[in-house]
Design a protein around this motif. Sequence first.
Motif, PDB file in Angstrom:
ATOM      1  N   GLU A 118     -81.021  33.123  39.419  1.00 53.84           N
ATOM      2  CA  GLU A 118     -80.947  33.214  37.968  1.00 53.84           C
ATOM      3  C   GLU A 118     -80.608  34.624  37.497  1.00 53.84           C
ATOM      4  OE1 GLU A 118     -84.647  31.625  36.679  1.00 53.84           O
ATOM      5  OE2 GLU A 118     -84.128  29.571  37.235  1.00 53.84           O
ATOM      6  N   SER A 119     -80.990  35.632  38.275  1.00 57.88           N
ATOM      7  CA  SER A 119     -80.709  37.008  37.871  1.00 57.88           C
ATOM      8  C   SER A 119     -79.369  37.515  38.402  1.00 57.88           C
ATOM      9  CB  SER A 119     -81.835  37.940  38.344  1.00 57.88           C
ATOM     10  OG  SER A 119     -81.926  37.933  39.765  1.00 57.88           O
ATOM     11  N   HIS A 120     -78.999  37.127  39.610  1.00 56.82           N
ATOM     12  CA  HIS A 120     -77.792  37.658  40.231  1.00 56.82           C
ATOM     13  C   HIS A 120     -76.887  36.585  40.846  1.00 56.82           C
ATOM     14  CE1 HIS A 120     -80.583  41.123  40.315  1.00 56.82           C
ATOM     15  NE2 HIS A 120     -79.507  41.864  40.236  1.00 56.82           N
ATOM     16  N   GLY A 121     -77.487  35.662  41.584  1.00 52.10           N
ATOM     17  CA  GLY A 121     -76.714  34.764  42.438  1.00 52.10           C
ATOM     18  C   GLY A 121     -75.695  33.901  41.727  1.00 52.10           C
ATOM     19  N   TRP A 122     -75.994  33.470  40.519  1.00 55.76           N
ATOM     20  CA  TRP A 122     -75.094  32.550  39.824  1.00 55.76           C
ATOM     21  C   TRP A 122     -73.713  33.163  39.589  1.00 55.76           C
ATOM     22  CZ3 TRP A 122     -72.560  33.243  35.223  1.00 55.76           C
ATOM     23  CH2 TRP A 122     -72.953  34.345  34.459  1.00 55.76           C
TER      24      TRP A 122
ATOM     25  N   HIS B 130     -69.717  34.740  42.913  1.00 55.15           N
ATOM     26  CA  HIS B 130     -68.770  33.759  43.431  1.00 55.15           C
ATOM     27  C   HIS B 130     -67.353  34.143  43.018  1.00 55.15           C
ATOM     28  CE1 HIS B 130     -69.650  32.142  39.313  1.00 55.15           C
ATOM     29  NE2 HIS B 130     -68.334  32.069  39.306  1.00 55.15           N
ATOM     30  N   GLU B 131     -66.398  33.517  43.673  1.00 59.54           N
ATOM     31  CA  GLU B 131     -64.989  33.673  43.327  1.00 59.54           C
ATOM     32  C   GLU B 131     -64.351  32.294  43.231  1.00 59.54           C
ATOM     33  OE1 GLU B 131     -62.950  36.170  46.059  1.00 59.54           O
ATOM     34  OE2 GLU B 131     -64.223  37.924  45.705  1.00 59.54           O
ATOM     35  N   VAL B 132     -63.450  32.129  42.262  1.00 59.58           N
ATOM     36  CA  VAL B 132     -62.715  30.870  42.133  1.00 59.58           C
ATOM     37  C   VAL B 132     -61.624  30.844  43.199  1.00 59.58           C
ATOM     38  CG1 VAL B 132     -61.259  29.472  40.621  1.00 59.58           C
ATOM     39  CG2 VAL B 132     -63.186  30.747  39.659  1.00 59.58           C
TER      40      VAL B 132
ATOM     41  N   HIS C 288     -78.348  25.512  36.650  1.00 61.84           N
ATOM     42  CA  HIS C 288     -77.547  26.557  37.297  1.00 61.84           C
ATOM     43  C   HIS C 288     -76.076  26.167  37.339  1.00 61.84           C
ATOM     44  CE1 HIS C 288     -81.188  28.373  39.675  1.00 61.84           C
ATOM     45  NE2 HIS C 288     -81.179  28.692  38.395  1.00 61.84           N
ATOM     46  N   ALA C 289     -75.809  24.910  37.666  1.00 62.07           N
ATOM     47  CA  ALA C 289     -74.423  24.453  37.733  1.00 62.07           C
ATOM     48  C   ALA C 289     -73.758  24.539  36.361  1.00 62.07           C
ATOM     49  CB  ALA C 289     -74.367  23.019  38.262  1.00 62.07           C
TER      50      ALA C 289
ATOM     51  N   GLU D 266     -69.867  26.827  32.592  1.00 69.10           N
ATOM     52  CA  GLU D 266     -69.629  27.363  31.250  1.00 69.10           C
ATOM     53  C   GLU D 266     -68.926  28.715  31.285  1.00 69.10           C
ATOM     54  OE1 GLU D 266     -73.498  27.428  29.526  1.00 69.10           O
ATOM     55  OE2 GLU D 266     -73.572  25.247  29.230  1.00 69.10           O
ATOM     56  N   HIS D 267     -69.070  29.440  32.381  1.00 66.68           N
ATOM     57  CA  HIS D 267     -68.453  30.761  32.481  1.00 66.68           C
ATOM     58  C   HIS D 267     -67.102  30.743  33.198  1.00 66.68           C
ATOM     59  CE1 HIS D 267     -72.446  32.132  31.245  1.00 66.68           C
ATOM     60  NE2 HIS D 267     -71.891  33.275  30.966  1.00 66.68           N
ATOM     61  N   LEU D 268     -66.686  29.586  33.706  1.00 66.76           N
ATOM     62  CA  LEU D 268     -65.368  29.493  34.325  1.00 66.76           C
ATOM     63  C   LEU D 268     -64.303  29.326  33.236  1.00 66.76           C
ATOM     64  CD1 LEU D 268     -66.055  27.103  37.366  1.00 66.76           C
ATOM     65  CD2 LEU D 268     -65.931  29.608  37.349  1.00 66.76           C
ATOM     66  N   PRO D 269     -63.148  29.949  33.389  1.00 67.25           N
ATOM     67  CA  PRO D 269     -62.112  29.859  32.350  1.00 67.25           C
ATOM     68  C   PRO D 269     -61.610  28.444  32.119  1.00 67.25           C
ATOM     69  CG  PRO D 269     -61.256  30.888  34.358  1.00 67.25           C
ATOM     70  CD  PRO D 269     -62.741  30.806  34.516  1.00 67.25           C
ATOM     71  N   PHE D 270     -61.791  27.568  33.097  1.00 62.51           N
ATOM     72  CA  PHE D 270     -61.358  26.175  32.962  1.00 62.51           C
ATOM     73  C   PHE D 270     -62.545  25.228  32.863  1.00 62.51           C
ATOM     74  CE2 PHE D 270     -61.462  27.595  37.341  1.00 62.51           C
ATOM     75  CZ  PHE D 270     -62.253  26.652  37.961  1.00 62.51           C
ATOM     76  N   GLY D 271     -63.744  25.769  32.695  1.00 65.51           N
ATOM     77  CA  GLY D 271     -64.947  24.948  32.680  1.00 65.51           C
ATOM     78  C   GLY D 271     -64.975  23.895  31.596  1.00 65.51           C
ATOM     79  N   HIS D 272     -64.300  24.178  30.478  1.00 63.80           N
ATOM     80  CA  HIS D 272     -64.305  23.222  29.362  1.00 63.80           C
ATOM     81  C   HIS D 272     -63.521  21.955  29.670  1.00 63.80           C
ATOM     82  CE1 HIS D 272     -60.654  25.604  29.034  1.00 63.80           C
ATOM     83  NE2 HIS D 272     -60.145  24.698  28.227  1.00 63.80           N
TER      84      HIS D 272
END
Length: 216
Positions: A78-82, A85-87, A115-116, A121-127
Motif C-alpha cells: 500500500e505504501s510502495h509496492g503498488w 511496476h512497468e507496463v 489494490h488492483a 486507475e493509474h494506468l493511462p488505459f485503465g479507463h
Amino acid sequence: MAAATTTLFFDLDGTLIDSAVGITRCVAHALTRMEQPVPPESELRRWIGPSLRTSFGPLFSQPEQVERAVEHYRERFESHGWAEHEVYGGIEQTVESLHAAGYRLAIVTAKNEPHARKIIEHLPFGHRFDDVIGSTMDGSLSDKPELIAEALRRFSLDAQDCWMIGDRRMDIEGARHHGMRNIGVLWGFGGEEELRLAGAQRLAEKPEQLPGLTAA
C-alpha cells in the motif's frame, strides 16, 4: 468488429504489467517481519500469480501467522509496492485496439480488489476496463475459478461469450473450469511449458497478436 457480447477478461500481473519488483519486495518484507529466511529472487518470482494465502500457507503452522504475513505484505504494498511496476511494451496500444474493435474489457486477478483497482486507475488505459474483479481482503474469494465465476455474475454473462487472457496456469485452468476460451501470454511469468501443460488453447508471443487471436 467484435460482437457486442464478447468480453475479454485480462489477468493483471504478468499480463498487463511487469510487477515483479513490487511483489517480490513485498514478499521479502513480509518474510523478514515474520523472521523467515528470504529466498533468492528466482524463487520469489514464483509468488507472482497465486493468492497470498496460497503462497504463505506452507511456511507457517498457524492460520494466524499466515494472516500476519499477509498483513505485512499489504503494509508495504500500500505504501510502495503498488507503484513498482512497468507496463509491458505494446500493451497500451493493444488495449486501445481491442476497445476500438468493440470488445468489452475487464480485469480478473488474484490480487486483492482494492489494490488492483488502484493500479488500474493509474494506468493511462485503465479507463478502458469496465470492471476490476479481484480477491476479497479476507481471502474468501481468491482462486481463479471463483474469480471468473464472480466476473461472469457481475456482467450476467455466459462463459462461451468470453475469453480469459493470462500468463499463468491458474488463468488457463480457471478458464477451462468454466469452458471458457483462453489465451496464454508468453511475456509474463509462467512460460510456454506451463501454459501448454495447463491446456492453453492459444499462445501469444507479443501483445500485438491478441486482436488476431480473439478474432480468429
